[in-house]
Structure formats: structure tokens, C-alpha cells
Write an enzyme that holds these catalytic residues in place. Structure first.
Site, PDB file in Angstrom:
ATOM      1  CE  LYS A   1      71.835  71.218  44.752  1.00 47.18           C
ATOM      2  NZ  LYS A   1      71.479  69.783  44.709  1.00 47.18           N
TER       3      LYS A   1
ATOM      4  CE  LYS B   1      70.294  64.626  49.027  1.00 45.30           C
ATOM      5  NZ  LYS B   1      69.899  65.442  47.889  1.00 45.30           N
TER       6      LYS B   1
HETATM    7 MG   LIG Z   1      71.955  65.705  44.921  1.00 47.87          MG
END
Ligand SMILES: [Mg+2]
Length: 372
Positions: free
Chosen positions: A164, A266
Site C-alpha cells: 500500500k 473482487k
Molecule cells: Mg486495491
């Protein structure tokens, strides 16, 4: 299938490793579970909405209410009659948006339907691979923090890490990981934190382009497809979109604009397994890469995601990990990492069932809706 009842169960779990991104820190993990009893089977579904509406608009409390007040009553309005799976799924059309709430109900319906005929989700989808490459997320952090976290992932057997990033916490961290692990498959995920109008951000993205990354995920704001198209033309590294692509219509726009080289799909975020499948097919036909993504799910949602991730077009490694990355104990028998991979479940339905005792001990509330 003839539905007898639907139960909406709320759990409050704590993640073993909290995840810090450019939009916030996920430490507590509220989970909404849907259980459907039919005449012949029980199906389970998981809602992946997070505690706060900072990743997408949905959040756990809201998704729970959407299920209780709209989706479940709509499903049960016809009473306890025999219906096809498609007829049951169509009852969700009464609600606009709210893909995570819908994906929970869809998963439970598919699971029950497949269990009634003793078929597996992998069979239904045509997911031919027996295992998928696992991946681990590393939180936004200082250079030392990300190095330490990466070391833990590599020691646990992960060959692929998604770091991240955010402006100011990016290039030096990536270079430090690269210096220590030159062969690690490494991608970065900004969750929309960069802005091409800011010169420093553009310079950082150009520097990241020279770091041998497998992809730069969601660098810019989700709505800004034109800017992603511009950035894609400037960089060599594949641009992968996650939050940007919530619907098939948006995917068509991404393809028309050449706004990305790949998609992080997702199932929970896009509205369920069937839409994830359709996105995969459309992306592959357009020459886009696909990566399977997780939503910090328990073993229930993760099993479904792993099975979707075994479709042939998922050519970039995903970010689904073993149970030990998330919960102890997991709600289901643990997903183990074997040679850096996760096995695709082969049992009926989504292939796993929750351990009832574990599930009930984490339960904070439950509402039962009988079909009359
Ligand atoms: Mg992502």
C-alpha cells in the site's frame, strides 16, 4: 429450490494484521453472514462491507440493513414456493447499487443451489486450476515497517506482495524492498491517493515506473477514468484498476478509453460471483490482465474468491492469502498456504462450511426471516 428461511448473522472479528491504506486503517472486521435453508440444503454467504465507508460507499451496518429491510424481504415475498435460482436472484433487482450486500445473498443462494445438486462452484464456473498463487498485502508505513512486514510475508512463503502506498510513502519504500528482495513479485496499490495535477505525484509515479513492479493499482481517484487513460499512456508499468470498475458498464468505458491494462476483480465489491465472472470474460476478450482480489474475508468469502480466481484469465497474481494472514481461528477450516499457493475448493457449493461453534461464539446478533 424452495427456501424455508434466511438468517442474517452479524459477527465482530478482529484482524490478526491490521491493514493501513491511504484511506484508513482496517483493524476491526465486522462481518455479515447470510444463511439460507432450503428443503434440501443450507447455503452460506458473506458480506464483505468494511466498518467504515472509506474503501467504497458501502459499510457493514448499512449493508446489514439493506439485507434485512430490502433484499431478504424481497426474496421471501413470494413465500415458500419452488423457484429457479434465476428467479430467486432476480428478486435483488429491487435495490440499486449496494453490491456487497447483494453479493452476500447471491453467494448463499448459489451455495444452497449447488449443494442441492452436489455440484461445486468450480464446476459451475469452469475454474479448471487446482490452486492459485497467493498474495499478501503490506500496509502503508515507514521504510522499516514495510521491510519488516515484507520479511514476514516472504518467511511465511508468499512470493507476491502488494504494498500500500500514498504520496510521500512510496518510492523509497519500494526501492528498499527491491534492494532486499530483487525477485519478489511486487505491486503497489494507492487506493486512489495520487493526483496528476500535482507535479510531485506525477514525478513519484514516473519513479515507481522504473521499479520493476508487476502493476500500479488504482493510482488515481476511482471516478477519474480520463486521467487513468492519460497515465496509462505515460507509463510502461501496467495500470490496474480496482475501485474504479464497479459495473460492467464502467468496464466498457475503461476499455473504450484504454484507461487501464488490467483489473483487480473482487467478487464481493462488484456484486457477486456472476458479475465477477462476466467482468473476467469481458476483460479477457479486450486483452486486459486480471487479478483476483480479496476483501479481508473469512474462509467463507475467501473460498468463493479463490474459486473465481482459478478462471483462466487471472494472469496477474492476486492478493488472497491463507487464514493465518487474517483470523485465528478462521470461521471455516483454515486455508493453508502450500508452496505459495491456495487450493481451489472442490466440495459442493462454495466448498467450505463455517465451524458452527466458532461462528456462533463471534456472533453479536442474528435475525431469522422465515418464508411463510
Ligand atoms: Mg486495491
Amino acid at each position: 429450490m424452495r427456501i424455508r428461511l434466511v438468517e442474517v448473522i452479524r459477527l465482530d472479528l478482529v484482524l490478526l494484521h491490521s491493514l493501513r491504506t491511504s484511506v484508513g486503517t482496517h483493524a476491526r472486521r465486522p462481518v455479515v453472514i447470510v444463511r439460507i435453508e432450503t428443503d434440501a440444503a443450507t447455503g452460506w454467504g458473506e458480506c464483505s462491507a468494511l466498518l467504515e465507508p472509506n474503501y467504497t460507499e458501502e459499510y457493514a451496518d448499512g449493508a446489514e440493513r439493506i439485507l434485512q429491510e430490502f433484499l431478504v424481504p424481497s426474496l421471501l415475498a413470494a413465500g415458500a414456493i419452488e423457484r429457479t435460482l434465476d428467479a430467486c436472484l432476480a428478486t435483488m433487482d429491487c435495490v440499486r447499487g449496494n453490491p456487497m450486500a447483494k453479493s452476500a445473498l447471491e453467494m448463499a443462494l448459489l451455495d444452497a443451489h449447488l449443494r442441492e445438486s452436489n455440484r461445486s462452484l468450480a464446476e459451475m464456473l469452469g475454474s479448471s486450476r487446482r490452486a492459485i498463487d497467493a498474495g499478501a498485502n503490506v500496509s502503508l508505513g515507514s521504510r522499516d515497517e514495510v521491510l519488516q512486514a515484507t520479511e514476514l510475508c516472504v518467511a511465511a512463503g508468499y512470493r507476491r506482495v502488494k504494498l500500500k502506498i500514498a504520496p510521500g510513502s512510496d518510492v523509497a519504500n519500494v526501492e528498499a524492498i527491491r534492494a532486499t528482495y530483487p525477485d519478489l513479485l511486487l505491486c503497489v496499490d494507492a487506493n486512489g491517493a495520487y493526483d496528476l495535477e500535482r507535479g510531485d505525484d506525477l514525478a513519484a509515479l514516473h519513479a515507481l515506473d522504473r521499479c520493476g513492479l508487476t502493476a500500479i493499482e488504482q493510482p488515481l481517484a476511482p471516478e477519474d477514468l480520463l486521467a487513468h487513460a492519460r497515465l496509462s499512456s505515460l507509463l510502461e508499468t501496467p495500470i490496474m484498476l480496482d475501485e474504479s470498475v464497479a459495473t460492467l458498464g464502467t468496464l466498457d468505458l475503461v476499455i473504450a478509453l484504454s484507461a487501464a491494462d488490467g483489473l483487480c476483480i473482487k467478487p464481493a465489491r462488484v456484486g457477486g460471483i456472476r458479475i465477477a465472472r462476466a467482468m473476467h470474460d469481458r476483460a479477457v476478450a479486450a486483452g486486459l490482465h486480471c487479478s483476483i482480489g480479496g476483501m479481508l474475508e473469512t474462509g467463507i468469502g475467501r473460498s468463493a474468491a479463490v474459486t473465481v480466481g482459478a478462471l483462466p484469465g487471472f494472469d496477474l497474481p492476486g492478493d488472497l492469502g491463507g487464514s493465518a494472514r487474517y483470523f485465528s481461528p478462521d470461521l471455516t477450516p483454515a486455508h493453508e498456504l502450500i508452496d505459495g499457493q491456495l487450493l481451489v475448493p472442490t466440495g459442493a457449493g462454495i466448498g467450505v462450511m463455517p465451524v458452527e461453534e466458532t461462528l456462533r461464539s463471534a456472533q453479536t446478533s442474528s435475525s431469522v426471516f422465515p418464508a411463510l
